[in-house]
Design a protein around this motif. Structure first.
Motif, mmCIF file in Angstrom:
data_model
loop_
_atom_site.group_PDB
_atom_site.id
_atom_site.type_symbol
_atom_site.label_atom_id
_atom_site.label_comp_id
_atom_site.label_asym_id
_atom_site.label_seq_id
_atom_site.Cartn_x
_atom_site.Cartn_y
_atom_site.Cartn_z
ATOM 1 N N ASP A 180 0.833 -1.198 0.000
ATOM 2 C CA ASP A 180 0.000 0.000 0.000
ATOM 3 C C ASP A 180 0.873 1.255 0.000
ATOM 4 O O ASP A 180 2.009 1.213 0.451
ATOM 5 N N ASP A 181 0.338 2.353 -0.506
ATOM 6 C CA ASP A 181 1.035 3.640 -0.504
ATOM 7 C C ASP A 181 2.416 3.507 -1.125
ATOM 8 O O ASP A 181 3.387 4.123 -0.664
ATOM 9 N N LYS A 201 0.193 -0.791 -4.822
ATOM 10 C CA LYS A 201 -0.770 0.300 -4.954
ATOM 11 C C LYS A 201 -0.003 1.608 -4.974
ATOM 12 O O LYS A 201 0.625 1.984 -3.986
ATOM 13 N N GLU A 237 -4.300 4.428 -6.620
ATOM 14 C CA GLU A 237 -5.273 4.948 -5.657
ATOM 15 C C GLU A 237 -5.438 6.448 -5.845
ATOM 16 O O GLU A 237 -4.566 7.124 -6.388
HETATM 17 MG MG MG Z 1 -3.404 3.214 0.051
#
Ligand code: MG
Ligand code: C2E
Ligand code: MG
Ligand code: MG
Length: 289
Positions: A180-181, A201, A237
């Motif tokens: 994530d991120d 992501k 995202e």
């Molecule tokens: Mg995220």
């Protein structure tokens, strides 16, 4: 005078500290209460397959319905939950709720082949994290391949060897793992290759600058190319505009998530929006929220 000023600064500092720790204590107490009294809930944000335009997955995002404060954002309480360890029971609640919901969707509507759940770095300190996740899947009946766990680079970096061992167990069980991120932490490249992850992501901060910032666009292009080279899927995202969407499509970004398609919505709202039914793309209806 300097002394005087120093003293004032000191007072100001402690006052702020007191206010902050007071707020944290209030949130901590509130969260304990929230867990026992069912004040937590999940919203789901669709993830759209860029080539079919179909909702194929959704990210579960926790919210707190406080009797007086209203709907509280995770931005306000996740860090407190992490510091106090409350993220452990909250994380289990989130996982169980998301798995139960997705299993029900799969049985009743054919909606959603997959759900994504965030895991905090703090949860990796629990010696029984893998066993807990496995037990939740067994108890809810959700197929491990229907679950994706999102972890941040910092979670991986706290104790890479230990995390690697846990991730390998999760992968062997058939769970999908995503970073994530992506792009905001360090060590991305080495760990991307070494860790059994299935997707990355791209952080919203890079997507946000498309199409005005050449640097961000170069980065996004490079991340997608690298990920594909490593046989990883890419989710973007924070997709908010048509221009961002167009650029991400030309770069063959696999999944798209953002306000352009939908904000995080309740389970009932997601049902109205449609999804993937028996592997076929159901008509995706945009709802206003
Ligand atoms: Mg995220
Ligand atoms: P995240 O995992 O990176 O989740 C994406 C966040 O970006 C969500 O914020 C989502 O609402 C927001 N977002 C999505 N699309 C857009 C967009 O187009 N524009 C903008 N401006 N924002 C967009 P949210 O729900 O407030 O969650 C914030 C963070 O809180 C999450 O970031 C995640 O780190 C954490 N979080 C949320 N739920 C959980 C949970 O159940 N467990 C853990 N450990 N963390 C959670
Ligand atoms: Mg996430
Ligand atoms: Mg982010």
């Amino acid at each position: 005078l300097a002394k005087e000023r120093g003293k004032n600064n000191y007072q100001f500092y402690t006052k702020e500290m007191t206010a902050r720790s007071l707020e944290r204590m209030t949130i901590e107490r509130g969260l304990r209460h929230a867990l026992l009294n069912n004040e937590l809930l999940l919203h789901y944000q669709p993830q759209i397959d860029s080539s079919s335009g179909c909702i194929v997955s959704a990210e579960a995002l926790v919210r707190w319905q406080h009797p007086e404060w209203g709907l509280v954002s995770p931005i306000r309480f996740i860090s407190v939950a992490e510091e106090t360890g409350l993220i452990v029971p909250i994380g289990i609640w989130v996982l169980r709720t998301a798995c139960l919901q997705t299993k029900a969707w799969q049985e009743n509507h054919g909606l959603l082949s997959q759900v994504a759940v965030n895991l905090s770095a703090r949860q990796f300190l629990e010696h029984d994290l893998f066993e807990t996740i496995k037990a939740v899947l067994e108890e809810t009946g959700l197929n491990p391949s229907s679950l994706e766990l999102e972890i941040t680079e910092s979670a991986v970096m706290q104790d890479p060897e230990r995390t690697l061992a846990i991730l390998q167990q999760l992968q062997e069980l058939g769970i999908r793992l995503s970073i994530d991120d992506f792009g905001t932490g360090y060590s991305s490249l080495t760990y991307l290759r070494r860790f059994p992850v299935h997707s990355v992501k791209i952080d919203r901060s890079f997507v946000q600058d498309i199409p005005n910032d050449e640097g961000s666009m170069t980065l996004v292009r490079a991340i997608i190319a690298l990920a594909h080279e490593l046989k990883l899927d890419v989710t973007a995202e924070g997709v908010e505009t048509e221009a961002q969407l167009a650029f991400l499509k030309t770069q063959q970004c696999d999944l798209l998530q953002g306000y352009l398609y939908s904000r995080p919505v309740t389970a009932a709202q997601l049902e109205i929006m449609g999804g993937e039914i028996n592997g076929q793309c159901a008509p995706y209806r945009k709802i206003s929220s």
